[in-house]
Design a protein around this motif. Structure first.
Motif, mmCIF file in Angstrom:
data_model
loop_
_atom_site.group_PDB
_atom_site.id
_atom_site.type_symbol
_atom_site.label_atom_id
_atom_site.label_comp_id
_atom_site.label_asym_id
_atom_site.label_seq_id
_atom_site.Cartn_x
_atom_site.Cartn_y
_atom_site.Cartn_z
ATOM 1 N N LYS A 1 0.820 -1.202 0.000
ATOM 2 C CA LYS A 1 0.000 0.000 0.000
ATOM 3 C C LYS A 1 0.860 1.261 0.000
ATOM 4 O O LYS A 1 1.905 1.322 0.649
ATOM 5 N N ARG A 2 0.423 2.257 -0.739
ATOM 6 C CA ARG A 2 1.119 3.540 -0.747
ATOM 7 C C ARG A 2 1.095 4.156 0.648
ATOM 8 O O ARG A 2 0.122 4.006 1.384
ATOM 9 N N VAL A 3 2.137 4.901 0.977
ATOM 10 C CA VAL A 3 2.174 5.559 2.280
ATOM 11 C C VAL A 3 1.891 7.055 2.169
ATOM 12 O O VAL A 3 1.849 7.760 3.169
ATOM 13 N N GLY A 4 1.695 7.535 0.963
ATOM 14 C CA GLY A 4 1.389 8.952 0.760
ATOM 15 C C GLY A 4 0.382 9.125 -0.359
ATOM 16 O O GLY A 4 -0.177 8.153 -0.884
ATOM 17 N N ALA A 5 0.154 10.376 -0.737
ATOM 18 C CA ALA A 5 -0.836 10.689 -1.769
ATOM 19 C C ALA A 5 -0.312 10.350 -3.160
ATOM 20 O O ALA A 5 0.894 10.339 -3.405
ATOM 21 N N ILE A 6 -1.241 10.078 -4.053
ATOM 22 C CA ILE A 6 -0.908 9.942 -5.477
ATOM 23 C C ILE A 6 -0.758 11.348 -6.039
ATOM 24 O O ILE A 6 -1.681 12.163 -5.949
ATOM 25 N N THR A 7 0.402 11.650 -6.619
ATOM 26 C CA THR A 7 0.652 13.009 -7.099
ATOM 27 C C THR A 7 0.941 13.082 -8.589
ATOM 28 O O THR A 7 1.058 14.188 -9.129
ATOM 29 N N GLY A 8 1.093 11.948 -9.272
ATOM 30 C CA GLY A 8 1.465 12.011 -10.681
ATOM 31 C C GLY A 8 1.033 10.786 -11.469
ATOM 32 O O GLY A 8 0.570 9.782 -10.914
ATOM 33 N N ILE A 9 1.189 10.885 -12.775
ATOM 34 C CA ILE A 9 0.894 9.803 -13.709
ATOM 35 C C ILE A 9 2.067 9.693 -14.670
ATOM 36 O O ILE A 9 2.550 10.710 -15.186
ATOM 37 N N VAL A 10 2.527 8.475 -14.907
ATOM 38 C CA VAL A 10 3.624 8.241 -15.851
ATOM 39 C C VAL A 10 3.127 7.307 -16.945
ATOM 40 O O VAL A 10 2.554 6.246 -16.665
ATOM 41 N N VAL A 11 3.332 7.711 -18.209
ATOM 42 C CA VAL A 11 2.827 6.979 -19.367
ATOM 43 C C VAL A 11 3.967 6.209 -20.031
ATOM 44 O O VAL A 11 5.035 6.769 -20.319
ATOM 45 N N PRO B 1 5.852 -14.416 -10.718
ATOM 46 C CA PRO B 1 6.203 -13.973 -9.364
ATOM 47 C C PRO B 1 7.109 -12.743 -9.402
ATOM 48 O O PRO B 1 8.059 -12.688 -10.196
ATOM 49 N N LYS B 2 6.776 -11.742 -8.581
ATOM 50 C CA LYS B 2 7.575 -10.518 -8.455
ATOM 51 C C LYS B 2 7.727 -9.779 -9.779
ATOM 52 O O LYS B 2 8.734 -9.099 -10.019
ATOM 53 N N ALA B 3 6.720 -9.891 -10.650
ATOM 54 C CA ALA B 3 6.759 -9.172 -11.921
ATOM 55 C C ALA B 3 6.618 -7.673 -11.688
ATOM 56 O O ALA B 3 6.087 -7.229 -10.666
ATOM 57 N N ASN B 4 7.121 -6.891 -12.626
ATOM 58 C CA ASN B 4 6.935 -5.449 -12.598
ATOM 59 C C ASN B 4 5.859 -5.068 -13.612
ATOM 60 O O ASN B 4 5.689 -5.726 -14.647
ATOM 61 N N GLY B 5 5.143 -4.003 -13.329
ATOM 62 C CA GLY B 5 4.096 -3.571 -14.247
ATOM 63 C C GLY B 5 3.433 -2.302 -13.757
ATOM 64 O O GLY B 5 3.770 -1.786 -12.685
ATOM 65 N N ALA B 6 2.500 -1.808 -14.540
ATOM 66 C CA ALA B 6 1.809 -0.559 -14.227
ATOM 67 C C ALA B 6 0.353 -0.832 -13.853
ATOM 68 O O ALA B 6 -0.129 -1.954 -13.916
ATOM 69 N N HIS B 7 -0.341 0.221 -13.492
ATOM 70 C CA HIS B 7 -1.705 0.090 -12.973
ATOM 71 C C HIS B 7 -2.748 -0.110 -14.076
ATOM 72 O O HIS B 7 -3.792 -0.717 -13.838
ATOM 73 N N PHE B 8 -2.461 0.432 -15.265
ATOM 74 C CA PHE B 8 -3.400 0.317 -16.379
ATOM 75 C C PHE B 8 -2.634 -0.100 -17.632
ATOM 76 O O PHE B 8 -1.450 0.211 -17.789
ATOM 77 N N GLY C 1 7.775 9.274 -8.151
ATOM 78 C CA GLY C 1 8.362 7.945 -8.202
ATOM 79 C C GLY C 1 7.300 6.878 -8.052
ATOM 80 O O GLY C 1 6.086 7.147 -8.111
ATOM 81 N N ASN C 2 7.742 5.658 -7.816
ATOM 82 C CA ASN C 2 6.804 4.538 -7.701
ATOM 83 C C ASN C 2 5.767 4.747 -6.605
ATOM 84 O O ASN C 2 4.616 4.318 -6.744
ATOM 85 N N MET C 3 6.161 5.392 -5.507
ATOM 86 C CA MET C 3 5.231 5.549 -4.391
ATOM 87 C C MET C 3 4.122 6.545 -4.697
ATOM 88 O O MET C 3 3.023 6.455 -4.158
ATOM 89 N N GLU C 4 4.400 7.513 -5.587
ATOM 90 C CA GLU C 4 3.421 8.578 -5.846
ATOM 91 C C GLU C 4 2.706 8.467 -7.188
ATOM 92 O O GLU C 4 1.688 9.121 -7.394
ATOM 93 N N ALA C 5 3.253 7.690 -8.118
ATOM 94 C CA ALA C 5 2.762 7.743 -9.500
ATOM 95 C C ALA C 5 1.876 6.561 -9.866
ATOM 96 O O ALA C 5 2.175 5.411 -9.528
ATOM 97 N N ILE C 6 0.819 6.843 -10.610
ATOM 98 C CA ILE C 6 0.053 5.822 -11.310
ATOM 99 C C ILE C 6 0.741 5.574 -12.645
ATOM 100 O O ILE C 6 1.136 6.526 -13.335
ATOM 101 N N GLY C 7 0.902 4.311 -13.021
ATOM 102 C CA GLY C 7 1.508 3.976 -14.303
ATOM 103 C C GLY C 7 0.467 3.530 -15.307
ATOM 104 O O GLY C 7 -0.439 2.756 -14.982
ATOM 105 N N ILE C 8 0.586 4.028 -16.536
ATOM 106 C CA ILE C 8 -0.287 3.614 -17.635
ATOM 107 C C ILE C 8 0.591 3.082 -18.758
ATOM 108 O O ILE C 8 1.437 3.810 -19.287
ATOM 109 N N GLU C 9 0.403 1.820 -19.121
ATOM 110 C CA GLU C 9 1.145 1.195 -20.219
ATOM 111 C C GLU C 9 0.278 1.172 -21.480
ATOM 112 O O GLU C 9 -0.936 0.971 -21.413
#
Length: 223
Positions: A28-38, A56-63, A126-134
């Motif tokens: 879970k994030r420990v702070g606010a979402i402040t950005g989006i990275v495409v 297992p332990k794959a990397n990826g984005a939210h959308f 960074g990862n803690m603040e950003a939503i990722g869109i692929e």
């Protein structure tokens, strides 16, 4: 435009299909979402990315946006995922610092450590603040490409050469329309400033052509 987001961070809307992969979530994030990275996936098909997200332990984005514009949510937005990488120095673009302010040794890792000591806004999200869109799209070497003398001297593999010199395709019109809609509803629903949406290579050391043709400023219909 507002969308409903449940307590788990999943969007409830007819335009968003659920394909959550807990393997890419890192807590879970420990702070606010402040950005989006495409991003672009560097894969030819939707299925190849969805399948990789199940490892297992794959990397990826939210959308993930397919070439036909279909939007999939692959991680809960209140969960951190690893999609950004070491941060570049935003202050160099803002002209509030100079290259000499960073250690000559240590490279990207040293710059990232310094940047992460700053508050969001003074640095890239960074990862803690950003939503990722692929967006689905694989980089390819230009027709007739030949490795440089330096690449030959370094004994790079074909895949390493592709990683350095390949060019990402322009997203489809359908992808950019869906991207514009998704960015708009995320901005409105979770209060992300328009200045905090970035192409991946802006914030981290990535292939400069990744998501170069991504356009999230197209007019979008409501709802």
């Amino acid at each position: 435009m507002l969308v409903e987001i449940d307590n788990h961070g999943m969007v409830s809307h007819a335009r968003v299909r659920r394909a959550r992969s807990p393997q890419i979530e890192r807590g879970k994030r420990v702070g606010a979402i402040t950005g989006i990275v495409v991003h672009q996936t560097d894969a030819d098909t939707l299925d190849s990315s969805l399948n990789s997200y199940r490892n297992p332990k794959a990397n990826g984005a939210h959308f993930l946006i397919d070439k036909d514009g279909t939007i999939y949510q692959t991680a809960a937005i209140y969960q951190r995922t690893n999609h950004v990488g070491p941060l570049k120095a935003r202050c160099l673009v803002m002209k509030t610092c100079k290259p000499d302010d960073f250690p000559k040794k240590g490279g990207a890792a040293a710059m990232h450590r310094i940047e992460m000591q700053k508050v969001p806004g003074d640095r890239y999200p960074g990862n803690m603040e950003a939503i990722g869109i692929e967006m689905v799209g694989r980089a390819r070497l230009p027709e007739g490409f030949k490795p440089t003398l330096q690449q030959k001297k370094r004994n790079l593999t074909p895949e390493e050469i592709r990683g350095e010199s390949a060019i990402f395709p322009t997203p489809t019109a359908a992808q950019n329309q869906s991207l514009s809609w998704l960015v708009r509803v995320l901005q409105d629903s979770i209060q992300v400033e328009s200045s905090e949406v970035f192409h991946h290579p802006e914030v981290s050391r990535k292939n400069p052509t990744e998501a170069q043709g991504a356009n999230w400023n197209l007019p979008v219909p409501t709802p």
